[in-house]
Design a protein around this motif. Sequence first.
Motif, short mmCIF file in Angstrom:
data_model
loop_
_atom_site.label_atom_id
_atom_site.label_comp_id
_atom_site.label_asym_id
_atom_site.label_seq_id
_atom_site.Cartn_x
_atom_site.Cartn_y
_atom_site.Cartn_z
N ARG A 27 11.39 1.22 3.78
CA ARG A 27 10.04 2.12 3.79
C ARG A 27 8.85 1.36 2.85
O ARG A 27 7.72 1.70 3.51
N ASP A 28 9.21 0.81 1.75
CA ASP A 28 8.16 0.20 1.10
C ASP A 28 7.62 -1.18 1.78
O ASP A 28 6.50 -1.10 1.75
N LEU A 29 8.53 -1.82 2.55
CA LEU A 29 8.05 -2.98 3.33
C LEU A 29 7.18 -2.34 4.45
O LEU A 29 5.91 -2.91 4.74
N VAL A 30 7.56 -1.28 5.04
CA VAL A 30 6.47 -0.80 5.92
C VAL A 30 5.12 -0.35 5.55
O VAL A 30 4.25 -0.70 6.30
N ALA A 31 5.19 0.45 4.25
CA ALA A 31 4.11 0.81 3.62
C ALA A 31 3.21 -0.54 3.13
O ALA A 31 2.25 -0.42 3.31
N TYR A 32 3.86 -1.54 2.74
CA TYR A 32 3.08 -2.70 2.47
C TYR A 32 2.67 -3.26 3.76
O TYR A 32 1.23 -3.58 3.51
N ALA A 33 3.22 -3.23 4.57
CA ALA A 33 2.83 -4.02 5.90
C ALA A 33 1.50 -3.33 6.33
O ALA A 33 0.63 -3.88 6.87
N ALA A 34 1.66 -1.91 6.26
CA ALA A 34 0.12 -1.31 6.57
C ALA A 34 -0.91 -1.37 5.52
O ALA A 34 -2.05 -1.52 6.17
N ALA A 35 -0.64 -1.30 4.54
CA ALA A 35 -1.62 -1.78 3.29
C ALA A 35 -2.22 -3.17 3.63
O ALA A 35 -3.53 -3.39 3.55
N LEU A 36 -1.44 -4.19 3.84
CA LEU A 36 -1.77 -5.67 4.12
C LEU A 36 -2.41 -5.63 5.35
O LEU A 36 -3.61 -6.20 5.48
N ALA A 37 -2.19 -4.80 6.36
CA ALA A 37 -3.07 -4.73 7.81
C ALA A 37 -4.65 -4.12 7.31
O ALA A 37 -5.54 -4.66 7.83
N ALA A 38 -4.84 -3.12 6.56
CA ALA A 38 -5.84 -2.38 6.25
C ALA A 38 -6.70 -3.48 5.49
O ALA A 38 -7.88 -3.58 5.82
N GLU A 39 -6.06 -4.25 4.44
CA GLU A 39 -6.84 -5.16 3.50
C GLU A 39 -7.10 -6.35 4.44
O GLU A 39 -8.53 -6.84 4.18
N THR A 40 -6.40 -6.88 5.30
CA THR A 40 -6.82 -7.96 6.05
C THR A 40 -7.52 -7.84 7.37
O THR A 40 -8.16 -8.62 8.13
N GLY A 41 -7.47 -6.45 7.74
CA GLY A 41 -8.07 -6.14 8.98
C GLY A 41 -7.24 -6.26 10.19
O GLY A 41 -7.89 -6.31 11.57
N GLY A 42 -6.05 -6.72 10.15
CA GLY A 42 -5.30 -7.01 11.08
C GLY A 42 -4.47 -5.76 11.53
O GLY A 42 -4.51 -4.78 11.17
N GLU A 43 -3.32 -6.21 12.47
CA GLU A 43 -2.42 -4.98 12.73
C GLU A 43 -1.30 -4.98 11.71
O GLU A 43 -0.73 -6.31 11.27
N PRO A 44 -0.32 -3.94 11.48
CA PRO A 44 0.75 -4.20 10.80
C PRO A 44 1.64 -5.06 10.98
O PRO A 44 2.05 -5.11 12.66
N VAL A 45 2.42 -5.84 10.40
CA VAL A 45 3.39 -6.72 10.97
C VAL A 45 4.90 -6.14 10.81
O VAL A 45 5.00 -5.25 9.97
N PRO A 46 5.93 -6.41 11.66
CA PRO A 46 7.23 -6.04 11.37
C PRO A 46 7.67 -6.28 10.05
O PRO A 46 7.30 -7.33 9.36
N PRO A 47 8.49 -5.36 9.23
CA PRO A 47 8.77 -5.53 7.79
C PRO A 47 9.53 -6.84 7.56
O PRO A 47 9.19 -7.38 6.34
N GLU A 48 10.24 -7.22 8.46
CA GLU A 48 10.87 -8.41 8.35
C GLU A 48 10.24 -9.87 8.17
O GLU A 48 10.59 -10.77 7.60
N LYS A 49 8.73 -9.52 8.72
CA LYS A 49 7.97 -10.74 8.58
C LYS A 49 7.38 -10.81 6.99
O LYS A 49 6.81 -11.87 6.47
#
Length: 74
Positions: A27-49
């Motif tokens: 769950r934390d990886l999914v949340a981190y992916a969303a935060a990273l996408a918001a910060e970089t302006g991209g799409e959320p990546v799969p947690p395993e990435k």
Amino acid sequence: MTKLKLGPLADDRPIKLTVELPAVVHRDLVAYAAALAAETGGEPVPPEKLVPPMLAKFMTSDRGFSRRRSGSND
């Protein structure tokens, strides 16, 4: 807003590794992916990435590991 430790992810040739994670870590990886996408302006990546760059960042920031890896016995 606090800047995340990870930046955009490099596209690198992977080596397959299978691990089991606690649900809370996933769950934390999914949340981190969303935060990273918001910060970089991209799409959320799969947690395993996120796992490889996070592990790499952790290992490079571990001074004890760096000393052992370089062969220093300080």
